[in-house]
Design an enzyme around this catalytic site. Structure first.
Site, PDB file in Angstrom:
ATOM      1  N   GLU A 260       0.964  -1.322   0.027  1.00  0.00           N
ATOM      2  CA  GLU A 260      -0.108   0.023   0.042  1.00  0.00           C
ATOM      3  C   GLU A 260       0.872   1.126  -0.083  1.00  0.00           C
ATOM      4  O   GLU A 260       1.707   1.338  -0.742  1.00  0.00           O
ATOM      5  CB  GLU A 260      -1.234  -0.106   1.024  1.00  0.00           C
ATOM      6  N   HIS A 286      -7.373   1.638  -1.393  1.00  0.00           N
ATOM      7  CA  HIS A 286      -8.202   0.904  -0.225  1.00  0.00           C
ATOM      8  C   HIS A 286      -9.248   1.669   0.295  1.00  0.00           C
ATOM      9  O   HIS A 286      -9.422   2.193   1.240  1.00  0.00           O
ATOM     10  CB  HIS A 286      -7.031   0.745   0.997  1.00  0.00           C
TER      11      HIS A 286
HETATM   12  P1  NAD Z   1     -16.192 -13.121   5.602  1.00  0.00           P
HETATM   13  O1  NAD Z   1     -15.127 -13.792   6.967  1.00  0.00           O
HETATM   14  O2  NAD Z   1     -17.695 -13.087   5.705  1.00  0.00           O
HETATM   15  O3  NAD Z   1     -15.608 -14.242   4.539  1.00  0.00           O
HETATM   16  C1  NAD Z   1     -14.416 -14.843   4.372  1.00  0.00           C
HETATM   17  C2  NAD Z   1     -14.646 -16.213   3.514  1.00  0.00           C
HETATM   18  O4  NAD Z   1     -13.295 -16.484   3.021  1.00  0.00           O
HETATM   19  C3  NAD Z   1     -14.957 -17.347   4.737  1.00  0.00           C
HETATM   20  O5  NAD Z   1     -16.218 -17.705   4.112  1.00  0.00           O
HETATM   21  C4  NAD Z   1     -13.698 -18.289   4.446  1.00  0.00           C
HETATM   22  O6  NAD Z   1     -14.509 -19.675   4.681  1.00  0.00           O
HETATM   23  C5  NAD Z   1     -13.409 -18.114   3.246  1.00  0.00           C
HETATM   24  N1  NAD Z   1     -12.203 -18.474   2.930  1.00  0.00           N
HETATM   25  C6  NAD Z   1     -10.987 -18.565   3.927  1.00  0.00           C
HETATM   26  N2  NAD Z   1      -9.996 -19.151   3.414  1.00  0.00           N
HETATM   27  C7  NAD Z   1     -10.067 -19.354   2.029  1.00  0.00           C
HETATM   28  C8  NAD Z   1      -9.391 -19.879   0.864  1.00  0.00           C
HETATM   29  N3  NAD Z   1      -8.287 -20.381   1.007  1.00  0.00           N
HETATM   30  N4  NAD Z   1     -10.141 -19.957  -0.238  1.00  0.00           N
HETATM   31  C9  NAD Z   1     -11.462 -19.697  -0.336  1.00  0.00           C
HETATM   32  N5  NAD Z   1     -11.981 -19.223   0.573  1.00  0.00           N
HETATM   33  C10 NAD Z   1     -11.497 -19.011   1.779  1.00  0.00           C
HETATM   34  O7  NAD Z   1     -15.106 -12.051   5.137  1.00  0.00           O
HETATM   35  P2  NAD Z   1     -15.863 -10.774   4.071  1.00  0.00           P
HETATM   36  O8  NAD Z   1     -16.549  -9.918   5.151  1.00  0.00           O
HETATM   37  O9  NAD Z   1     -16.648 -11.353   3.288  1.00  0.00           O
HETATM   38  O10 NAD Z   1     -14.389  -9.904   3.961  1.00  0.00           O
HETATM   39  C11 NAD Z   1     -13.513 -10.564   3.144  1.00  0.00           C
HETATM   40  C12 NAD Z   1     -12.356  -9.671   3.198  1.00  0.00           C
HETATM   41  O11 NAD Z   1     -12.510  -8.482   2.670  1.00  0.00           O
HETATM   42  C13 NAD Z   1     -11.841  -9.352   4.420  1.00  0.00           C
HETATM   43  O12 NAD Z   1     -10.992 -10.284   5.269  1.00  0.00           O
HETATM   44  C14 NAD Z   1     -11.047  -8.166   4.131  1.00  0.00           C
HETATM   45  O13 NAD Z   1      -9.618  -8.452   4.035  1.00  0.00           O
HETATM   46  C15 NAD Z   1     -11.705  -7.574   3.004  1.00  0.00           C
HETATM   47  N6  NAD Z   1     -12.123  -6.155   3.221  1.00  0.00           N
HETATM   48  C16 NAD Z   1     -11.650  -5.143   2.400  1.00  0.00           C
HETATM   49  C17 NAD Z   1     -12.413  -3.841   2.520  1.00  0.00           C
HETATM   50  C18 NAD Z   1     -11.878  -2.605   1.678  1.00  0.00           C
HETATM   51  O14 NAD Z   1     -12.006  -1.615   1.971  1.00  0.00           O
HETATM   52  N7  NAD Z   1     -11.143  -2.932   0.695  1.00  0.00           N
HETATM   53  C19 NAD Z   1     -13.239  -3.677   3.445  1.00  0.00           C
HETATM   54  C20 NAD Z   1     -13.819  -4.851   3.970  1.00  0.00           C
HETATM   55  C21 NAD Z   1     -13.279  -5.917   3.995  1.00  0.00           C
END
Ligand code: NAD
Length: 312
Positions: A260, A286
């Site tokens: 970043e 981001h």
């Molecule tokens: P979440 O916990 O609801 O879902 C994540 C999913 O990923 C889970 O179902 C898990 O089983 C799955 N997972 C774990 N390992 C895996 C793998 N190897 N292969 C496939 N799937 C796998 O999370 P979410 O709320 O959907 O958020 C996802 C990600 O988005 C967060 O971890 C965060 O890094 C990112 N995020 C980014 C922003 C941004 O501003 N850019 C904002 C919010 C979240």
């Protein structure tokens, strides 16, 4: 009266609601107070990025809850909180819809070359030939959703509205659950090979670092587009830069990078692939989760957690 410390700006509507039933100390702005000054009286804290150490927790004899506005609790000493019976909560999912909509903002920008088209008008070149601005439609294309949690599911709902075929891979979710939510459950290899767009919604953990490494990127459909709004470390940036440079991938639109703001050595910023001038690559700083609605929702969730803890 209940005393609440709010460490940094939250949505003004939520702040007004809290103010109706509690005495609020603000950690920012003209009326900012030092937490140390109010710590002896505070019952609850709504915390954004500030650090809550053991010493701070131990200086707060009445404290019942630290409600994180956001996700992640690495700024709180969880052991000290547990020892002193202080709840620590987060606001998961508050910005899921914001991120899911942003996936389509990025994707449509790439598919329809929106930044390049705007640049054309800015450069007073409206009447030039437009053949280089011909895009493609999402309808009928296949989108592969990596990670079928809160954001992956929200992306699926929107993709269905665009008449896209959705494939999903998530080892922790039952195939029947994925199918019930409107996506085709598949293994990772099949998803990579069959998708015109791959979008990543997986947390960054030791087990998911470089989830899309050189091998996986090589398995992606030629000409396909990668969207990453999760974390930079999930994608091997050197391999991605190579795949973009060689033209094997159609493009990448990213809201996150490995380093970043910190490091200009990031391969996706390297001179060979300058930001903003390579049509195949778009990067934003981001911001996928940043909407007024998500901000309000996180504030409400934090305040609800405070009310639950104080009523316990
Ligand atoms: P979440 O916990 O609801 O879902 C994540 C999913 O990923 C889970 O179902 C898990 O089983 C799955 N997972 C774990 N390992 C895996 C793998 N190897 N292969 C496939 N799937 C796998 O999370 P979410 O709320 O959907 O958020 C996802 C990600 O988005 C967060 O971890 C965060 O890094 C990112 N995020 C980014 C922003 C941004 O501003 N850019 C904002 C919010 C979240």
């Amino acid at each position: 009266m209940t005393e609440i410390y709010v460490s940094d700006a939250i949505h003004p509507d939520v702040l007004a609601t809290i103010g109706e039933s509690a005495r609020v100390h603000l950690g920012w702005g003209d009326d900012a107070v030092d937490y140390a000054r109010v710590a002896p009286a505070v019952d609850a804290v709504i915390l954004r990025a500030e650090t809550f150490s053991r010493a701070v927790i131990e200086a707060s004899p009445n404290l019942r809850i630290i409600a994180r506005h956001g996700v992640g609790t690495d700024n709180v000493d969880l052991h000290a909180a547990a020892e002193h019976c202080v709840w620590v909560t987060t606001t998961p999912g508050a910005n899921s819809n914001a991120v899911a909509e942003y996936v389509f903002a990025l994707l449509l920008s790439a598919a329809r070359k929106v930044p390049q088209a705007m640049e054309r008008v800015r450069g007073e070149r409206w009447s030039e030939g437009k053949s280089d601005l011909v895009g493609f439609e999402l309808g009928g294309r296949t989108i592969g959703v990596l990670g079928f949690g809160s954001i992956g599911r929200a992306v699926t709902r929107i993709a269905t509205g665009f008449r896209m075929r959705v494939l999903a891979y998530d080892p922790a979710v039952e195939p029947a659950d994925i199918a019930g939510a409107g996506a085709g459950p598949v293994e990772l290899r099949e998803l990579l090979a069959a998708s015109d767009v791959v979008t990543v919604h997986v947390p960054l953990l030791p087990s998911t670092r470089n989830l899309l490494g050189a091998d996986e990127i090589a398995r992606m459909k030629p000409g396909s587009i990668l969207v990453n709004t999760s974390r930079g470390g999930l994608v091997d940036e050197n391999a991605l830069a190579d795949a973009l440079r060689s033209g094997r991938l159609g493009g990448a639109v990213l809201d996150v990078l490995e380093a970043e703001a910190a490091d200009m050595k990031d391969p996706l910023r390297h001179n060979a692939l300058p930001l903003g001038t390579t049509p195949a690559l778009g990067v934003t700083p981001h911001v996928a989760g940043q909407t007024t609605e998500a901000f309000r929702q996180a504030g409400h969730m934090a305040w609800e957690a405070v009310q639950a803890a104080l009523a316990d």
